[in-house]
Design a protein around this motif. Structure first.
Motif, PDB file in Angstrom:
ATOM      1  N   ALA A  60       1.365  -1.559   0.009  1.00  0.00           N
ATOM      2  CA  ALA A  60      -0.225  -0.070  -0.255  1.00  0.00           C
ATOM      3  C   ALA A  60       0.736   0.906  -0.125  1.00  0.00           C
ATOM      4  N   ALA A  61       2.127   1.186   0.837  1.00  0.00           N
ATOM      5  CA  ALA A  61       3.137   2.316   0.891  1.00  0.00           C
ATOM      6  C   ALA A  61       3.608   2.222  -0.732  1.00  0.00           C
ATOM      7  N   LEU A  62       4.213   1.397  -1.569  1.00  0.00           N
ATOM      8  CA  LEU A  62       4.470   1.797  -2.430  1.00  0.00           C
ATOM      9  C   LEU A  62       3.752   2.181  -3.696  1.00  0.00           C
ATOM     10  N   ASP A  63       2.386   1.705  -3.074  1.00  0.00           N
ATOM     11  CA  ASP A  63       1.091   2.255  -4.504  1.00  0.00           C
ATOM     12  C   ASP A  63       1.222   3.859  -4.088  1.00  0.00           C
ATOM     13  N   GLY A  64       1.118   4.045  -2.110  1.00  0.00           N
ATOM     14  CA  GLY A  64       0.929   5.650  -2.503  1.00  0.00           C
ATOM     15  C   GLY A  64       2.157   6.466  -3.210  1.00  0.00           C
ATOM     16  N   LEU A  65       3.294   5.292  -3.106  1.00  0.00           N
ATOM     17  CA  LEU A  65       4.386   6.946  -3.557  1.00  0.00           C
ATOM     18  C   LEU A  65       4.335   6.797  -4.865  1.00  0.00           C
ATOM     19  N   ALA A  66       3.966   5.698  -5.566  1.00  0.00           N
ATOM     20  CA  ALA A  66       3.883   5.851  -7.284  1.00  0.00           C
ATOM     21  C   ALA A  66       2.697   6.451  -7.354  1.00  0.00           C
ATOM     22  N   PRO A  74       3.528  12.852  -7.191  1.00  0.00           N
ATOM     23  CA  PRO A  74       4.041  13.464  -8.009  1.00  0.00           C
ATOM     24  C   PRO A  74       5.878  13.710  -7.921  1.00  0.00           C
ATOM     25  N   VAL A  75       7.314  13.405  -9.059  1.00  0.00           N
ATOM     26  CA  VAL A  75       8.889  12.631  -7.474  1.00  0.00           C
ATOM     27  C   VAL A  75       8.658  14.443  -7.034  1.00  0.00           C
ATOM     28  N   THR A  76       8.165  15.644  -8.485  1.00  0.00           N
ATOM     29  CA  THR A  76       8.531  16.900  -7.617  1.00  0.00           C
ATOM     30  C   THR A  76       8.149  17.682  -5.968  1.00  0.00           C
ATOM     31  N   GLU A  77       7.086  16.713  -6.342  1.00  0.00           N
ATOM     32  CA  GLU A  77       6.622  17.654  -5.107  1.00  0.00           C
ATOM     33  C   GLU A  77       7.808  15.865  -3.111  1.00  0.00           C
ATOM     34  N   ARG A  78       7.609  14.780  -3.788  1.00  0.00           N
ATOM     35  CA  ARG A  78       8.816  14.211  -2.501  1.00  0.00           C
ATOM     36  C   ARG A  78      10.360  15.253  -2.417  1.00  0.00           C
ATOM     37  N   GLN A  90      14.644   8.946 -10.360  1.00  0.00           N
ATOM     38  CA  GLN A  90      14.378   8.530 -11.373  1.00  0.00           C
ATOM     39  C   GLN A  90      13.071   7.613 -12.113  1.00  0.00           C
ATOM     40  N   GLY A  91      11.962   7.948 -10.906  1.00  0.00           N
ATOM     41  CA  GLY A  91      10.957   8.050 -10.841  1.00  0.00           C
ATOM     42  C   GLY A  91      10.037   7.053 -10.322  1.00  0.00           C
ATOM     43  N   ALA A  92      10.813   5.977  -9.429  1.00  0.00           N
ATOM     44  CA  ALA A  92      10.897   4.661  -8.826  1.00  0.00           C
ATOM     45  C   ALA A  92      10.293   4.723  -7.570  1.00  0.00           C
ATOM     46  N   PRO A  93       9.184   4.519  -7.136  1.00  0.00           N
ATOM     47  CA  PRO A  93       8.581   4.784  -5.982  1.00  0.00           C
ATOM     48  C   PRO A  93       8.921   4.167  -4.691  1.00  0.00           C
ATOM     49  N   LEU A  94      10.167   4.704  -4.398  1.00  0.00           N
ATOM     50  CA  LEU A  94      10.823   4.174  -2.849  1.00  0.00           C
ATOM     51  C   LEU A  94      10.208   5.285  -1.923  1.00  0.00           C
ATOM     52  N   PRO A  95      10.610   4.270  -0.401  1.00  0.00           N
ATOM     53  CA  PRO A  95      10.454   5.384   0.544  1.00  0.00           C
ATOM     54  C   PRO A  95      11.463   5.900   0.366  1.00  0.00           C
ATOM     55  N   ARG A 118      18.530  -3.877  -0.485  1.00  0.00           N
ATOM     56  CA  ARG A 118      17.576  -2.923   0.401  1.00  0.00           C
ATOM     57  C   ARG A 118      16.459  -2.682  -1.377  1.00  0.00           C
ATOM     58  N   ALA A 119      17.344  -1.040  -1.618  1.00  0.00           N
ATOM     59  CA  ALA A 119      16.103  -0.933  -2.391  1.00  0.00           C
ATOM     60  C   ALA A 119      15.937  -1.629  -3.565  1.00  0.00           C
ATOM     61  N   ALA A 120      17.155  -2.666  -4.194  1.00  0.00           N
ATOM     62  CA  ALA A 120      16.666  -4.175  -4.892  1.00  0.00           C
ATOM     63  C   ALA A 120      15.621  -4.749  -4.971  1.00  0.00           C
ATOM     64  N   ASP A 121      15.378  -4.805  -3.563  1.00  0.00           N
ATOM     65  CA  ASP A 121      14.271  -5.726  -2.986  1.00  0.00           C
ATOM     66  C   ASP A 121      13.061  -5.035  -3.195  1.00  0.00           C
ATOM     67  N   LEU A 122      13.052  -3.881  -2.843  1.00  0.00           N
ATOM     68  CA  LEU A 122      11.586  -2.873  -3.147  1.00  0.00           C
ATOM     69  C   LEU A 122      11.229  -2.605  -5.126  1.00  0.00           C
ATOM     70  N   LEU A 123      11.935  -2.720  -5.504  1.00  0.00           N
ATOM     71  CA  LEU A 123      11.604  -1.840  -6.970  1.00  0.00           C
ATOM     72  C   LEU A 123      11.548  -3.827  -7.603  1.00  0.00           C
ATOM     73  N   ARG A 124      12.162  -4.557  -7.185  1.00  0.00           N
ATOM     74  CA  ARG A 124      11.522  -5.990  -7.845  1.00  0.00           C
ATOM     75  C   ARG A 124      10.027  -6.161  -7.462  1.00  0.00           C
ATOM     76  N   ARG A 125      10.023  -5.977  -6.310  1.00  0.00           N
ATOM     77  CA  ARG A 125       8.565  -6.570  -5.760  1.00  0.00           C
ATOM     78  C   ARG A 125       7.035  -5.502  -5.876  1.00  0.00           C
ATOM     79  N   HIS A 126       7.901  -3.949  -6.739  1.00  0.00           N
ATOM     80  CA  HIS A 126       6.801  -3.320  -7.525  1.00  0.00           C
ATOM     81  C   HIS A 126       6.289  -3.708  -8.607  1.00  0.00           C
ATOM     82  N   ARG A 127       7.647  -4.044  -9.107  1.00  0.00           N
ATOM     83  CA  ARG A 127       7.511  -4.662 -10.668  1.00  0.00           C
ATOM     84  C   ARG A 127       6.712  -6.057 -10.864  1.00  0.00           C
ATOM     85  N   GLN A 128       7.057  -6.486 -10.184  1.00  0.00           N
ATOM     86  CA  GLN A 128       6.056  -8.280  -9.953  1.00  0.00           C
ATOM     87  C   GLN A 128       4.497  -7.651  -9.650  1.00  0.00           C
TER      88      GLN A 128
END
Length: 240
Positions: free
Chosen positions: A78-84, A87-91, A120-125, A217-227
């Protein structure tokens, strides 16, 4: 967290630290008093290794194991979806990135980790500005930290302060400053950056593929988001 996922994360961390030290599996096995086959099995993530074995491996690499908690998978998704959806500029503005970089001044750096992924647009915390800094520029980084009222993270006491600021001194390369938290990856040479622009400002960032190699850690979250994106796409295609 499932046993297989924890085994995968330990495997990624061991591989990352071994590569960082430029050690072969056999060399690491010799340092840890294990067989090369045992190191290979741990790095494959076939099964969850015992805690004493993991501690021996990380001790041989000059590291120590620390337990951290994270949200349940459903909450993390849910957190990753919310970040996605933001807007990147806001974050970037919420992170205070511009103030931190302006304060760094002429210090050569490349943005890395989750900060580079965000740009680069990835929805990571992202809860700190992460940079790569060359060891020869360590005195300039120390001068910035002194001017920014920096306090270094003390992992032993789980608090800020009580350690010398200089990166050469023992301790994690994390500092709390008047501009927010700064985390540094000290290196002999800066990674080759790509230029990313947001709101008229240019940022030198480590390419996302390199972020995934350097930050488990970033790799794990990115893989999760892509899946999750792939699963959503399949469901949409089936519904159509």
């Amino acid at each position: 967290m499932s046993e297989s996922r924890l085994a995968h994360q330990i495997a990624a961390a061991v591989r990352h630290e071994r590569d960082r030290r430029e050690l072969t599996q056999q060399a690491l096995a010799n340092l840890a008093g294990l067989s090369q086959g045992a190191v290979a099995r741990i790095e494959r993530g076939d099964r969850l290794p015992s805690l004493p074995m993991v501690e021996r491996l990380f001790a041989a690499l000059g590291r120590q194991l620390r337990i951290e908690l994270e949200p349940l998978d459903s909450h993390l998704d849910a957190a990753l979806d919310g970040l996605a959806g933001r807007p990147v500029t806001e974050r970037i503005r919420e992170l205070g990135l511009a103030k931190m970089l302006d304060a760094l001044g002429e210090l050569p750096y490349v943005l890395t980790g989750s900060t580079a992924a965000l740009l680069q647009g990835a929805p990571l915390p992202v809860d700190a500005v992460e940079v790569a800094v060359r060891w020869p520029d360590s005195p300039r980084l120390t001068a910035f930290l002194e001017n920014a009222y920096g306090q270094r993270w003390n992992a032993r006491w789980e608090e800020w302060g009580g350690l010398r600021l200089e990166p050469e001194e023992p301790g994690e390369h994390r500092w709390q400053t008047r501009y927010g938290e700064l985390r540094a990856r000290m290196c002999d040479e800066l990674p080759e950056p790509v230029e990313v622009r947001h709101a008229g400002r240019s940022y030198p960032v480590e390419p996302l593929v390199r972020v995934e190699l350097a930050d488990p850690r970033a790799a794990d979250l990115l893989r999760r988001h892509r899946q999750r994106l792939a699963a959503t796409s399949r469901k949409t295609g089936s519904a159509g």
